[in-house]
Design an enzyme around this catalytic site. Structure first.
Site, PDB file in Angstrom:
ATOM      1  N   ASP A 199     -12.571 -85.031  12.235  1.00 22.57           N
ATOM      2  CA  ASP A 199     -12.443 -83.715  12.849  1.00 22.57           C
ATOM      3  C   ASP A 199     -13.728 -82.904  12.673  1.00 22.57           C
ATOM      4  OD1 ASP A 199     -10.280 -81.863  13.937  1.00 22.57           O
ATOM      5  OD2 ASP A 199     -11.004 -80.663  12.259  1.00 22.57           O
ATOM      6  N   GLU A 265     -15.609 -86.351  15.993  1.00 25.56           N
ATOM      7  CA  GLU A 265     -15.376 -85.270  16.963  1.00 25.56           C
ATOM      8  C   GLU A 265     -16.515 -84.269  16.822  1.00 25.56           C
ATOM      9  OE1 GLU A 265     -12.325 -81.738  18.295  1.00 25.56           O
ATOM     10  OE2 GLU A 265     -12.969 -81.995  16.236  1.00 25.56           O
ATOM     11  N   HIS A 337      -4.977 -83.024  22.249  1.00 28.30           N
ATOM     12  CA  HIS A 337      -4.047 -81.969  21.836  1.00 28.30           C
ATOM     13  C   HIS A 337      -4.676 -80.575  21.862  1.00 28.30           C
ATOM     14  CE1 HIS A 337      -6.541 -82.967  18.490  1.00 28.30           C
ATOM     15  NE2 HIS A 337      -6.117 -81.913  17.823  1.00 28.30           N
ATOM     16  N   ASP A 338      -5.968 -80.488  22.134  1.00 28.56           N
ATOM     17  CA  ASP A 338      -6.642 -79.185  22.206  1.00 28.56           C
ATOM     18  C   ASP A 338      -6.947 -78.768  23.640  1.00 28.56           C
ATOM     19  OD1 ASP A 338      -6.836 -79.062  19.398  1.00 28.56           O
ATOM     20  OD2 ASP A 338      -8.794 -80.069  19.404  1.00 28.56           O
TER      21      ASP A 338
HETATM   22  O1  ISL Z   1      -9.420 -76.240  20.617  1.00 27.64           O
HETATM   23  C1  ISL Z   1     -10.539 -75.855  20.709  1.00 27.64           C
HETATM   24  C2  ISL Z   1     -10.861 -74.664  21.343  1.00 27.64           C
HETATM   25  O2  ISL Z   1      -9.701 -74.146  21.781  1.00 27.64           O
HETATM   26  C3  ISL Z   1     -11.649 -76.586  20.192  1.00 27.64           C
HETATM   27  O3  ISL Z   1     -12.783 -75.809  20.079  1.00 27.64           O
HETATM   28  C4  ISL Z   1     -11.264 -77.141  18.867  1.00 27.64           C
HETATM   29  O4  ISL Z   1     -11.113 -76.114  17.959  1.00 27.64           O
HETATM   30  C5  ISL Z   1     -12.321 -78.067  18.425  1.00 27.64           C
HETATM   31  O5  ISL Z   1     -12.273 -79.104  19.332  1.00 27.64           O
HETATM   32  C6  ISL Z   1     -12.037 -78.586  17.041  1.00 27.64           C
HETATM   33  O6  ISL Z   1     -10.792 -79.182  17.026  1.00 27.64           O
HETATM   34  C7  ISL Z   1     -10.363 -79.836  15.890  1.00 27.64           C
HETATM   35  O7  ISL Z   1     -10.449 -79.034  14.727  1.00 27.64           O
HETATM   36  C8  ISL Z   1      -9.619 -77.889  14.667  1.00 27.64           C
HETATM   37  C9  ISL Z   1      -8.172 -78.163  15.064  1.00 27.64           C
HETATM   38  O8  ISL Z   1      -7.505 -76.965  15.262  1.00 27.64           O
HETATM   39  C10 ISL Z   1      -8.095 -78.996  16.318  1.00 27.64           C
HETATM   40  O9  ISL Z   1      -6.768 -79.299  16.638  1.00 27.64           O
HETATM   41  C11 ISL Z   1      -8.915 -80.234  16.075  1.00 27.64           C
HETATM   42  O10 ISL Z   1      -8.827 -81.157  17.118  1.00 27.64           O
HETATM   43  C12 ISL Z   1      -9.675 -77.402  13.254  1.00 27.64           C
HETATM   44  O11 ISL Z   1      -9.369 -78.448  12.376  1.00 27.64           O
END
Ligand code: ISL
Length: 567
Positions: A199, A265, A337-338
């Site tokens: 992440d 990511e 999921h985002d």
């Molecule tokens: O969802 C986003 C913006 O709305 C993205 O910027 C997202 O925050 C970014 O892709 C990072 O995502 C990951 O880390 C976050 C978590 O909330 C997300 O679900 C995860 O995929 C923090 O851990």
């Protein structure tokens, strides 16, 4: 490992990865939240789909402020998701079908409930600098609204959290933190997992000043908070930290005797950085999730302000990455999921749901890279479009709603934006069958089933040879069968119609041509020369034959065994 043209290719180069958002996948115990045993019950479904691995969202112990991306103990499974035995049973069942398990690890931050943080808050704690503490916070705005800093009474200082208040950033400058992260990853490999999705891993190196502190970002006139990304994205020591992880963790072999797969990511990663990090020989990660193509349809740095964008522009962007990544490797995705669900974002869910879902899948899956399918994408599910406050669950949306309304915006305008891009829209439970809760749960789901998913369930699509599901199965099978899709060169062919995309893949005498209409209007088939003579491997409109006209959202995939006859 498979052989392509005499070269040994790791499974993830010829494979397809399926993303499971566990709390919304399948609930085995009726508490309304998906779990490991629920997923275990769907392994046969995944095997029939033909995927090579599943990436499962975090199931570690967590207060669930951000649905598990706020981890309070990396060595325990949250009881809401199951037990250690459930995990072992799942790993065994997946491996029996040659499906690997990739865990999702958030180590840029922990939960405030992690013992490391609880200790760190204590004045004089030996773990004090495991996190970022400051008397004078910077002006950075959090991704989840408000300041990125929170004052802590016990500590008598502010801590940094670029995401939620409950998600303090770990201080990777401290070598003890890095050693502990590597150690806990090793323990997950010991449990039998096959790799990691890391992440926001490009946020771990902060850009510190000579005194070890963080700096303000330039704020817009009249604004207190500013976009702080320059202070922590793609930071100066990122590549060093990843190389360290590579040596300590990724160079190990899994229980299955394969290399560990590592997927980073990386919001805001540049092509150059992605190429270096994933380079075939020297790279430290196997692939990254890049974001340029999903950042096109909103204002820079503000996901809530949409900007009209043609799907062909997103494909052109992916095409630029195909070339720019060089000997490196990229992941290929529309959805997770985002992100808003692909068919609602780029396709036409009302008039051409099936064709647009299939064609979006086709243009993505036949590129070079590892395709990812987000649960339900293979069913062509549209987004839920929640527009009532009571339907929202996500901390990001709820915080945004509160702060925008506090700043004087009418609530219904803010809710309208959330209905388009809020993360809850892609997080509704999987519809498995036609029953009221879609076969997802016997209880009350933690978030409502999307009303628009009725009739699109997996059971009915499995029985329909013309379904989106059948098309995804075919796409996965094509990648397994044709090495030109795995290792072939990529060329985007310039056309005159901005809504029609044509690209070619080539590998030693074999070439594959993808022609796709990315609009709800028909268009002329581009002049392909003798291409019409290619073998039609897959198409959205089999009845169209070789007609010189493309239907709305039509796509065709043609194979030429003799490259000279291809356009
Ligand atoms: O969802 C986003 C913006 O709305 C993205 O910027 C997202 O925050 C970014 O892709 C990072 O995502 C990951 O880390 C976050 C978590 O909330 C997300 O679900 C995860 O995929 C923090 O851990």
């Amino acid at each position: 490992m498979i052989d392509v043209e005499g070269q040994t290719v790791p499974w993830w180069r010829s494979g397809v990865i399926y993303q499971v958002y566990l709390r919304s996948f399948a609930d085995s115990d009726g508490d309304g939240i998906g779990d490991l045993v629920g997923l275990l019950g769907k392994v046969d479904y995944l095997a029939r789909l033909g995927v090579d691995a599943v990436w499962v969202s975090p199931f570690y112990l967590s207060p669930q402020e951000d649905n598990g991306y706020d981890i309070s103990d990396y060595d325990q499974i949250d009881p809401v998701f199951g037990s250690e035995d459930d995990l072992q049973a799942l790993i065994d069942a997946l491996h029996a079908h040659d499906i690997r398990l990739i865990v999702d690890l958030a180590v840029n931050h922990t939960s405030v409930e992690h013992t490391w943080f609880v200790e760190s808050r204590q004045p004089g704690s030996a773990r004090r600098d495991w996190y970022w503490w400051a008397d004078e916070p910077t002006n950075w705005e959090s991704f989840f609204s408000g300041s990125s800093w929170e004052y802590d009474e016990v500590a008598g200082a502010h801590y940094l959290h670029v995401f939620g208040v409950g998600q303090p950033d770990l201080n990777w400058e401290n070598p003890e933190v890095r050693a502990e992260v590597a150690a806990l990853m090793g323990r997950w490999l010991d449990r039998g997992v096959d790799g990691f999705r890391l992440d926001v891993i490009n946020f771990v190196s902060k850009d510190v000043d000579a005194g070890g502190g963080l700096r303000d970002a330039p704020a817009a006139p009249g604004q207190v908070l500013a976009d702080g990304r320059d202070g922590f994205v793609n930071g100066p020591r990122l590549e060093e930290y990843l190389q360290e992880l590579d040596q300590r963790v990724f160079e190990r072999t899994t229980r299955r005797g394969e290399p560990v797969v590592s997927i980073g990511e990386m919001p805001d990663v540049t092509i150059d950085l992605a190429r270096r990090i994933t380079a075939r020989e020297e790279g430290s990660l196997d692939m990254v999730f890049s974001f340029e193509h999903v950042d096109l349809d909103h204002e820079p740095g503000d996901k809530w302000r949409s900007r009209p964008t043609r799907p062909a522009e997103a494909v052109a962007n992916l095409a630029r990455w195909q070339i720019g990544i060089g000997s490196g490797w990229n992941s290929l995705y529309w959805s997770n999921h985002d992100q808003p669900r692909a068919v609602s974002r780029w396709g036409d869910p009302d008039r051409f749901r099936v064709a647009s879902a299939k064609t979006l899948g086709t243009v993505l899956h036949l590129m070079r890279g590892t395709p990812f399918i987000y649960q339900g994408e293979e069913l062509g599910l549209p987004g839920a479009r929640w527009r009532n406050r009571a339907d929202l669950r996500d901390v990001e949306s709820l915080n945004y709603l509160a702060s925008a309304v506090a700043a004087g915006e009418p609530e219904r305008d803010v809710l309208e934006r959330i209905a388009c891009v809020g993360r809850d829209n892609a997080r509704t439970p999987m519809p498995w069958d036609g029953s009221p809760q879609g076969g997802f749960t016997t209880g009350n789901p933690w978030i409502a089933m999307a009303p628009g998913h009725r009739g699109l369930d997996a059971q009915s699509q499995e029985a329909d040879g013309a379904s989106v599901l059948a098309h995804y199965r075919a796409l996965i099978a094509l990648r397994h069968e044709h090495s030109v899709i795995v290792e072939g060169t990529f060329t985007l062919l310039e056309g005159t119609d901005p809504d029609t995309v044509v690209y070619r893949r080539e590998l030693t005498g074999v070439s594959l041509l993808v022609v796709a209409r990315l609009a709800s209007t028909g268009g002329a088939l581009p002049a392909l020369g003798p291409a019409a003579d290619g073998r039609l491997l897959l198409s959205t409109h089999p009845e169209a034959g070789s007609r010189a006209h493309l239907e709305p959202w039509e796509s065709r995939v043609l194979l030429f065994d003799d490259a000279t006859s291809a356009p």
